[in-house]
Design an enzyme around this catalytic site. Structure first.
Site, PDB file in Angstrom:
ATOM      1  N   SER A   1      -5.934  -5.039  12.787  1.00 42.31           N
ATOM      2  CA  SER A   1      -6.275  -3.618  12.641  1.00 42.31           C
ATOM      3  C   SER A   1      -7.331  -3.130  13.611  1.00 42.31           C
ATOM      4  CB  SER A   1      -6.708  -3.300  11.210  1.00 42.31           C
ATOM      5  OG  SER A   1      -5.569  -3.026  10.468  1.00 42.31           O
TER       6      SER A   1
ATOM      7  N   ASP B   1       0.841  -1.227   0.000  1.00 38.84           N
ATOM      8  CA  ASP B   1       0.000   0.000   0.000  1.00 38.84           C
ATOM      9  C   ASP B   1       0.866   1.263   0.000  1.00 38.84           C
ATOM     10  OD1 ASP B   1       0.644  -0.344   2.735  1.00 38.84           O
ATOM     11  OD2 ASP B   1      -1.346   0.284   3.443  1.00 38.84           O
TER      12      ASP B   1
ATOM     13  N   GLU C   1      -2.902   9.129  11.758  1.00 40.51           N
ATOM     14  CA  GLU C   1      -1.861   8.224  12.260  1.00 40.51           C
ATOM     15  C   GLU C   1      -0.475   8.674  11.794  1.00 40.51           C
ATOM     16  OE1 GLU C   1      -2.950   4.151  12.028  1.00 40.51           O
ATOM     17  OE2 GLU C   1      -1.076   3.442  12.911  1.00 40.51           O
TER      18      GLU C   1
ATOM     19  N   ASP D   1      -5.514  -0.329   5.826  1.00 34.88           N
ATOM     20  CA  ASP D   1      -6.322  -0.784   6.961  1.00 34.88           C
ATOM     21  C   ASP D   1      -7.557   0.081   7.148  1.00 34.88           C
ATOM     22  OD1 ASP D   1      -4.253  -2.552   7.244  1.00 34.88           O
ATOM     23  OD2 ASP D   1      -3.370  -1.555   8.991  1.00 34.88           O
TER      24      ASP D   1
END
Ligand code: ADP
Ligand code: MG
Length: 376
Positions: free
Chosen positions: A124, A34, A158, A170
């Site tokens: 997650s 990702d 995050e 996620d």
């Protein structure tokens, strides 16, 4: 009132305005791709993090979790800033701060959380916590945002506030998955496609095996891997490893001097190809045939990316020896969970073998479930 509402009232002394749920996820294939602008194929778990929420007008954020010791955490929203750590409450604080940073008129709140997603198990729980928070606060304040934008906002919270350089898989899985499907996300253009995944219809079971180990160096290692991938792309004159087609891999490996960068590059390029292969098989209705591709993905993560660990290798090897069709670690690695594809008739024997090999492991079947939603 629901149990969640009653728990909220026990903590905060009043009724919540609503409640929301966001799921954990497993990634079927496409690991560490990702943040390389590549392909991922997660699906949402039936396990969710639920939040009961009521707004406050005094500038306070108060959060409580049934899954954490220490009672409610109280923060002044004017004091929130990147790097201000508040234990687990850093995650909801980060989401609130990022919503406000983006210009959304979001104020204080009381929030009570309860989760059935194993915490720290590579499934997650952190994204479920972020997504349920963003969805609840957004709904209560009339924020109009697509699910993909909501996931991007959670990722930014995050990256910027928590300080972890994670990709967007996620949060996207938790926000955007649909029941009965895996989600193909092409991170480069953020194109999404729901890929049907009817396991039961083909007499198959997808088991999740949570090893319940998490090796301590995982956060620093993740950042170093991401930096390594970026260094490899730069050395090859590419904006990301996504731009390297499988046919160009051998020449690229010859061009890279550093052995570590060669390994990282080989994993990312072959992994993107595996995602496309798995999608092709699913579209052709050949779910059973993805097994060997999953197992090849594990070997690549173990040998090239070097993010597996003895416990994950043991789960994978044991499951395959007991008749599984394929198995791989899922999530960032260094512990956490593995996914195992097995014939429905073999699932019990595979589960028993894995449990015998690693007594601490928790094994459960996973069905592709809905992304985040409002409960009440
Ligand atoms: P994973 O996302 O794989 O479960 P992480 O280490 O990324 O593991 O995230 C786990 C952290 O997320 C916990 O240590 C805690 O800070 C936070 N968290 C997750 N779920 C909850 C919950 N239900 N209540 C409070 N904090 C949670
Ligand atoms: Mg996490």
């Amino acid at each position: 009132m629901t149990d969640l509402g009653i728990a909220f009232k026990d903590v905060f002394g009043r009724a919540p305005e609503g409640s929301w749920a966001a799921p954990g996820r497993v990634n079927l294939i496409g690991e560490h791709t990702d943040y390389n602008d590549g392909h991922v194929l997660p699906f949402a778990l039936p396990q969710t993090t639920r939040a009961a929420v009521a707004r406050r007008d005094d500038g306070l954020l108060r959060v409580h979790s049934a899954d954490m010791d220490g009672g409610a955490v109280e923060l002044r929203i004017d004091d929130l800033a990147p790097g201000v750590a508040a234990g687990w409450a850093t995650y909801p604080a980060a989401v609130l701060w990022t919503l406000r940073e983006a210009g959304h008129p979001v104020g204080g709140a009381d929030i009570h959380y309860e989760s059935t997603v194993p915490v720290g198990g590579g499934l997650s729980s952190s994204a479920a916590l972020q997504v349920v928070t963003a969805l609840a606060l957004g709904d209560l304040h009339g924020v109009e945002m697509s699910r993909q934008d909501l996931a991007l906002l959670c990722q930014r919270s995050e990256n910027v506030y928590v300080g972890a350089p994670v990709g967007v898989m996620d949060q996207t899985a938790s926000a955007c998955c649909t029941e009965g499907h895996a989600l193909h996300l092409d991170v480069r253009g953020l194109q999404q496609r729901q890929v049907p995944l009817d396991l039961a219809g083909q007499d198959l079971t997808l088991l999740v095996a949570d090893t319940r180990v998490k090796h301590a160096h995982s956060d620093g290692a993740y950042a170093a891997l991401r930096a390594g991938c970026e260094a490899a792309a730069a050395e090859l004159g590419l904006s990301s490893l996504r731009d390297l087609p499988a046919g160009g891999l051998d020449a690229a490996l010859d061009a890279l001097a550093d052995e570590r960068l060669r390994r990282l590059t080989r994993h990312v390029v072959t992994e993107n190809a595996r995602v496309e292969e798995v999608i092709g098989l699913l579209d052709a209705g050949r779910i059973r045939d993805i097994g060997p591709v999953l197992t090849a993905g594990h070997r690549s993560l173990r040998d090239d990316f070097q993010v597996s660990c003895p416990e994950l290798d043991l789960v994978v090897d044991t499951a395959l020896a007991a008749g599984a069709l394929g198995a791989r670690m899922t999530g960032g690695g260094f512990g956490g969970s593995a996914v195992v594809l097995a014939g429905a008739a073999d699932a019990a024997a595979v589960t028993a073998a894995v449990q015998a090999a690693l007594p601490a492991v928790r094994v459960f079947p996973a069905t592709p479930s809905p992304g985040a939603y409002r409960l009440s």
